[in-house]
Structure formats: C-alpha cells, structure tokens
Design a protein around this motif. Structure first.
Motif, PDB file in Angstrom:
ATOM      1  N   CYS A   7      75.035 -22.014 -13.801  1.00 23.97           N
ATOM      2  CA  CYS A   7      76.440 -21.650 -13.559  1.00 23.97           C
ATOM      3  C   CYS A   7      77.380 -22.712 -14.122  1.00 23.97           C
ATOM      4  CB  CYS A   7      76.680 -21.448 -12.063  1.00 23.97           C
ATOM      5  SG  CYS A   7      75.861 -19.980 -11.417  1.00 23.97           S
ATOM      6  N   THR A  10      77.410 -22.636 -18.063  1.00 27.78           N
ATOM      7  CA  THR A  10      78.058 -21.479 -18.675  1.00 27.78           C
ATOM      8  C   THR A  10      79.548 -21.403 -18.345  1.00 27.78           C
ATOM      9  OG1 THR A  10      77.340 -20.070 -16.832  1.00 27.78           O
ATOM     10  CG2 THR A  10      75.953 -20.093 -18.815  1.00 27.78           C
ATOM     11  N   GLU A  55      75.969 -13.046 -24.358  1.00 24.70           N
ATOM     12  CA  GLU A  55      75.590 -13.907 -23.236  1.00 24.70           C
ATOM     13  C   GLU A  55      74.175 -14.438 -23.408  1.00 24.70           C
ATOM     14  OE1 GLU A  55      77.361 -11.152 -22.978  1.00 24.70           O
ATOM     15  OE2 GLU A  55      79.139 -11.751 -21.852  1.00 24.70           O
ATOM     16  N   GLU A  58      74.392 -17.346 -25.759  1.00 26.63           N
ATOM     17  CA  GLU A  58      74.969 -18.513 -25.097  1.00 26.63           C
ATOM     18  C   GLU A  58      73.942 -19.215 -24.208  1.00 26.63           C
ATOM     19  OE1 GLU A  58      78.621 -19.721 -22.062  1.00 26.63           O
ATOM     20  OE2 GLU A  58      78.300 -17.623 -22.543  1.00 26.63           O
ATOM     21  N   ILE A  59      73.240 -18.451 -23.407  1.00 26.43           N
ATOM     22  CA  ILE A  59      72.264 -19.055 -22.490  1.00 26.43           C
ATOM     23  C   ILE A  59      71.085 -19.642 -23.256  1.00 26.43           C
ATOM     24  CG2 ILE A  59      70.640 -18.563 -20.611  1.00 26.43           C
ATOM     25  CD1 ILE A  59      72.784 -16.516 -19.603  1.00 26.43           C
ATOM     26  N   ILE A  62      72.043 -22.995 -24.554  1.00 27.96           N
ATOM     27  CA  ILE A  62      72.036 -24.001 -23.479  1.00 27.96           C
ATOM     28  C   ILE A  62      70.605 -24.446 -23.215  1.00 27.96           C
ATOM     29  CG2 ILE A  62      72.450 -24.374 -21.007  1.00 27.96           C
ATOM     30  CD1 ILE A  62      74.907 -22.422 -21.398  1.00 27.96           C
TER      31      ILE A  62
END
Length: 70
Positions: A7, A10, A55, A58-59, A62
């Motif tokens: 959390c 992001t 998404e 993006e994850i 990370i």
C-alpha cells in the motif's frame, strides 16, 4: 507487513513501518526458483482478480526494484 509495504509503495496513505527488504530477507537465502514461484503466484492472483494491466505493470516494477535486497 506485505500489505503495508504494498500500500505504501503504490502511493497509499500508509507508511511502511517494517524492516528494510534486505534486513527482512537476508537470512532466508531465497533461490531463483523460489522467486519465480512467487512471481507466478503474483500473476495468478492478478488474473484471478482481473487486475488491470497498468496496475500489474506498476506492482511488478515495485517487486522488481526489491530484487537486489531479497
């Protein structure tokens, strides 16, 4: 701690209060095969919950940024 970190990473309002990735994982000696299994589980989760592609990208970025420390 995984959800807190996800959390935070992001852009959520949560602050990650855990140890560094290196400190948390150093003693686990995670193998390349174990990492690939995790990435496969992650993709299956994305697919099951129909996570949109932006998404997912993006994850995954990370997750990839933690590779050197895990």
């Amino acid at each position: 701690m995984v959800m807190e970190m996800a959390c935070w990473a992001t852009g959520g309002p949560q602050k990650y209060t855990g140890r560094s990735m290196k400190e948390s994982h150093q003693h686990l000696m995670i193998t390349a095969a174990e990492r690939e299994a995790f990435l496969d589980d992650l993709q299956q989760t994305f697919d099951r919950f129909a996570v949109p592609q932006p998404e997912q990208v993006e994850i995954k970025a990370i997750v990839a940024s933690t590779r050197a420390d895990i």
